[in-house]
Design a protein around this motif. Structure first.
Motif, mmCIF file in Angstrom:
data_model
loop_
_atom_site.group_PDB
_atom_site.id
_atom_site.type_symbol
_atom_site.label_atom_id
_atom_site.label_comp_id
_atom_site.label_asym_id
_atom_site.label_seq_id
_atom_site.Cartn_x
_atom_site.Cartn_y
_atom_site.Cartn_z
ATOM 1 N N SER A 1 29.753 91.665 -6.832
ATOM 2 C CA SER A 1 31.070 91.621 -7.456
ATOM 3 C C SER A 1 30.951 91.853 -8.955
ATOM 4 C CB SER A 1 31.717 90.259 -7.214
ATOM 5 O OG SER A 1 30.976 89.246 -7.899
ATOM 6 N N GLN A 2 32.069 92.135 -9.599
ATOM 7 C CA GLN A 2 32.081 92.324 -11.051
ATOM 8 C C GLN A 2 31.632 91.057 -11.765
ATOM 9 O OE1 GLN A 2 33.104 95.439 -12.668
ATOM 10 N NE2 GLN A 2 31.831 94.340 -14.147
ATOM 11 N N SER B 1 27.049 98.987 -4.806
ATOM 12 C CA SER B 1 28.157 98.394 -5.568
ATOM 13 C C SER B 1 28.704 99.377 -6.599
ATOM 14 C CB SER B 1 27.673 97.121 -6.274
ATOM 15 O OG SER B 1 28.612 96.692 -7.240
#
Length: 322
Positions: free
Chosen positions: A66-67, A141
């Motif tokens: 995830s960020q 990602s």
């Protein structure tokens, strides 16, 4: 090296496996292996990465880190806590490439390296300074690749920027190709890579062997026994030790182990760094909330002391696979 110097067939289409050539705005395969000779386009994002992960290869809507995890890892790594590992990895790469150059001196070939599971690129950016010609930075990602590509673009290191940097330096910079892709479905021509690195990332023996040239190199970094032991003991009632060597038997039919190196780094972490370390690891969701809160509270007044332990393996592809 510019994209014009790369053989057309270095990259392959993730949909039909036809040869594909990088370009600044759109990568496009030639469709030669598609039943209808259809050419598939893949637009380059504004940050500079290209998404070669078809929807049918995704296991979730937004696969990979995830960020939040990426931002935490970038802050932690940029602070230098794992720099000894970064240095060791690049030293080992330099040694392996020196052997490779000596072996092919009479018929020099471009040195192409694949960094699988590259994340935001902390290790990738350092690898680019080791004398490579091309460095394929691959991760599942998109946020991670966007971060890596942005930094690479600012440094004039993207594949289409090669030759545009007029600054004279003593260190050769590799052309970086940030690619969103699955490690199990690499969009690369067979036998096209000089080496592969997997830093805390998936180990896929057959897929790696398929894209490596004969006697190509595989460099792996994993947590060693005792890695972050005091932190894990503070978070979990029962701690399972890292089994760093467990993947070696699966690699044995394809690769020969030629070197192993262990390294440990003492860490003194203020609460901000400890928070980032937790966020960038699986401990962020595996540990109980109460345990995390108690651990972080203890670092509010006194830095948390722990030790990072890593093991780095260097392997060479077998010329005759057993």
């Amino acid at each position: 090296m510019s994209d014009l110097e790369l053989p057309v067939s270095l990259f392959t289409c993730p949909i039909c496996h036809s040869p594909m050539q990088p370009a600044k705005d759109t990568w496009r395969c030639d469709g030669s292996l598609h039943p209808k000779q259809t050419s598939h386009p893949f637009d380059v994002a504004r940050q500079g990465y290209v998404n070669l992960l078809p929807v049918q290869q995704k296991k979730s809507k937004a696969p990979g880190d995830s960020q939040q995890s990426i931002d935490a890892r970038k802050r932690f790594l940029d602070a230098g806590y794992y720099q000894p590992l970064q240095t060791l990895v690049c030293q080992k790469m330099t040694q392996l490439l020196a052997v490779n150059r000596a072996a092919i001196e009479e018929d020099a070939q471009p040195i192409r390296w694949l960094d699988i599971g590259c994340g935001e690129g902390y290790y990738t950016q350092a690898m680019a300074q080791t004398g490579l010609d091309a460095l394929i930075a691959a991760d599942i990602s998109k946020p991670a690749l966007a971060s890596l590509a942005k930094v690479s673009k600012a440094a004039n290191s993207l594949w289409y920027q090669q030759g545009a940097d007029t600054k004279q330096t003593d260190t050769k910079k590799a052309a970086i190709y940030p690619v969103v892709t699955s490690a199990a479905h690499l969009p690369l021509r067979p036998y096209s890579m000089t080496g592969i690195s997997s830093i805390f990332s998936p180990i896929l023996p057959e897929a790696f062997a398929a894209v490596l040239q004969d006697e190509g190199y595989l460099l792996i970094a994993k947590p060693d026994a005792g890695h972050l032991a005091s932190m894990r003991e503070a978070l979990f009632d029962s701690v399972r030790e890292h089994d760093s060597d467990k993947f070696l038997p699966a690699l044995a039919p394809y690769f020969e182990l030629i070197d192993t190196h262990n390294i440990s780094v003492s860490l003194s972490l203020p609460v901000e760094a400890l928070t980032d370390l937790l966020t960038m690891t699986p401990y962020a969701y595996r540990a109980r909330t109460e345990s995390r809160q108690i651990l972080l509270a203890s670092a509010e007044t006194t830095p948390f002391i722990t030790e990072a332990k890593f093991v780095v393996y260097a392997l060479k592809k077998r010329t005759t696979l057993s």
